[in-house]
Design an enzyme around this catalytic site. Structure first.
Site, PDB file in Angstrom:
ATOM      1  CE  LYS A 120      32.520 -20.055 -20.727  1.00  0.00           C
ATOM      2  NZ  LYS A 120      31.049 -20.247 -20.797  1.00  0.00           N
ATOM      3  CG  ASN A 143      36.468 -23.464 -21.725  1.00  0.00           C
ATOM      4  OD1 ASN A 143      36.717 -24.642 -21.517  1.00  0.00           O
ATOM      5  ND2 ASN A 143      35.235 -23.016 -21.912  1.00  0.00           N
ATOM      6  CG  HIS A 188      28.277 -26.732 -16.326  1.00  0.00           C
ATOM      7  ND1 HIS A 188      28.348 -27.537 -17.452  1.00  0.00           N
ATOM      8  CD2 HIS A 188      28.759 -25.531 -16.710  1.00  0.00           C
ATOM      9  CE1 HIS A 188      28.872 -26.853 -18.446  1.00  0.00           C
ATOM     10  NE2 HIS A 188      29.117 -25.626 -18.028  1.00  0.00           N
TER      11      HIS A 188
END
Length: 444
Positions: A120, A143, A188
């Site tokens: 990304k 981010n 995560h």
């Protein structure tokens, strides 16, 4: 501008993003309070003196007295204090939600929203470069790089945002012109007790209200829940944007548009990143010619499968950012080598299980060099084709005497670097420096 005057605002989490939230509210003459669970958070010295702060834990009195809570992506919404605040009807959002509310009020602004387990940052950066090359004013952040709220001051026409699943959890007003989930893999899981399904649901929020969805044909988890004619597919061999059988060309709408031999990016995973970026650019109505020129000349990001040198027919690829087994797997899946592949593994494996690498090491044209703290453990993966050295430099000295035309030297260590380097950046820099030194010597 959305007005928050008269509201009791609490910001959880300082750092660069927290400070951008503070600045956003101060610009409206709203003085927020700040909470950070760290005793010495970064950015504390930059905090405006008018802003009260509480450190070390979550101040429940402040939370329960708030009208609006802005939470850092690093703090889970499942945190008991936040759940109690939510139960009291207190609104809890993130900085991306604040950003989207503002952009939604402005005419003719476009948002590109990008998420995924891998790639990304590369795609976000590449799309930003494509838009910039046309002279359109573009802001890149989220981010990565600048916090989204800081981009508002630049008054851009297009905003390209990298968004994490954590950021998407607290975002409700995103109306992306183009949105994409590049890929999905387990990550995560400590934040998602219900497993992969819960993680995917967080990622899928990026598609809500999007005008166009760019979807990975090869990863069904990236597909929007509702089928739509506005979906655009990219993939290795299928989709609106794909590669030909021998990965020699990028194909768009069944026509070859760019030879991969002319690209600075290498590896099939990077070709997929390029296809996704091209699909996004097309939906932004960017000139195809301009997009392809930028893609061809894009070097990628430092230390991420970065081609640092191609000389005498030998490619030297720096993938020092591969500090875990999964990252090295991705590199080995992607590398296309017509000669011998010299693979550099090593460092501190952090007690990881290296065995998933074994299937990728059964290659008669592969030679492995293991260095650093866990070199002996790594060497056990394929002992017949492995050489052990104490350091990266020693391994490269040997490799430099062996390489021939069409060979590739790949640093993709599968380990952290802290046993011998300050960080992965220093390790990658040493690899690049030595590659250039040995290549120059071989020409003399």
């Amino acid at each position: 501008m959305i007005r928050y005057q008269g509201k009791n605002v609490v910001i959880i989490g300082l750092g660069v993003t927290g400070l951008s939230c503070v600045d956003y509210f101060l610009a409206q003459n709203v003085i927020p309070k700040v909470i950070d669970t760290r005793l010495l958070p970064s950015g504390l010295e930059q905090l405006d003196q008018r802003v009260a702060y509480h450190l070390g834990d979550l101040n429940v009195d402040w939370l329960f007295d708030a009208d609006l809570i802005i939470v850092s992506p690093g703090i889970a919404l499942s945190t008991p204090e936040l759940k109690q605040a939510a139960d009291k009807g207190i609104e809890i959002i993130g900085d991306i939600e604040l950003f989207c509310r503002e952009v939604n009020q402005l005419p003719n602004k476009k948002i590109v929203a990008i998420t995924g387990a891998n790639g990304k940052t590369t795609v976000t950066t590449l799309v930003g470069e494509i838009v910039k090359s046309t002279g359109i004013k573009v802001g890149v952040g989220g981010n990565i790089g600048q916090p989204a709220l800081s981009l508002l001051a630049q008054d851009c026409d297009v905003y390209v945002l990298e968004l994490s699943s954590f950021q998407l959890e607290t975002t409700h007003s995103l109306h992306a012109t183009v949105a994409t989930i590049l890929n999905i893999s387990e990550d995560h899981m400590d934040r998602y007790p219900l497993g992969l399904k819960q993680y995917v649901e967080a990622k899928q929020r990026i598609y809500v209200n999007a005008k166009y969805c760019v979807v990975n044909h090869d990863d069904k988890l990236t597909f929007p829940k509702e089928k739509d004619s506005h979906n655009v597919l990219f993939g290795l061999h299928s989709g609106d944007y794909h590669l030909d059988d021998d990965y020699a060309h990028l194909i768009a709408q069944e026509k070859p548009v760019l030879s991969t031999n002319t690209m600075k990016l290498t590896g099939s995973h990077n070709y997929l990143n390029a296809l996704a970026a091209l699909a996004i650019a097309d939906k932004l109505s960017i000139s195809r010619q301009s997009s392809l020129a930028t893609i061809a000349n894009f070097h990628g990001l430092p230390h991420r499968f970065e081609l640092v040198l191609e000389q005498n027919g030998v490619k030297w690829i720096n993938d020092s950012k591969a500090t875990n087994v999964g990252s090295t797997e991705a590199a080995l899946k992607s590398v296309v080598c017509h000669g011998k592949l010299f693979l550099l593994l090593g460092g501190d494996g952090k007690s990881a299980d290296f065995s998933p690498l074994i299937p990728y090491l059964k290659n008669s044209h592969l030679e492995i060099f293991c260095f650093g703290r866990d070199r002996e453990l790594l060497a056990k993966l394929a002992p017949k084709i492995t050489t052990m050295t104490a350091t990266l430099a020693e391994a490269m000295q040997i490799i430099a005497q062996k390489v021939e035309v069409n060979d590739i030297v790949l640093l993709s260590p599968a380990c952290a670097s802290l046993d011998q380097f300050k960080n992965y950046i220093e390790r990658g820099n040493q690899f690049a420096l030595l590659a250039k030194q040995y290549a120059q010597r071989s020409e003399k």
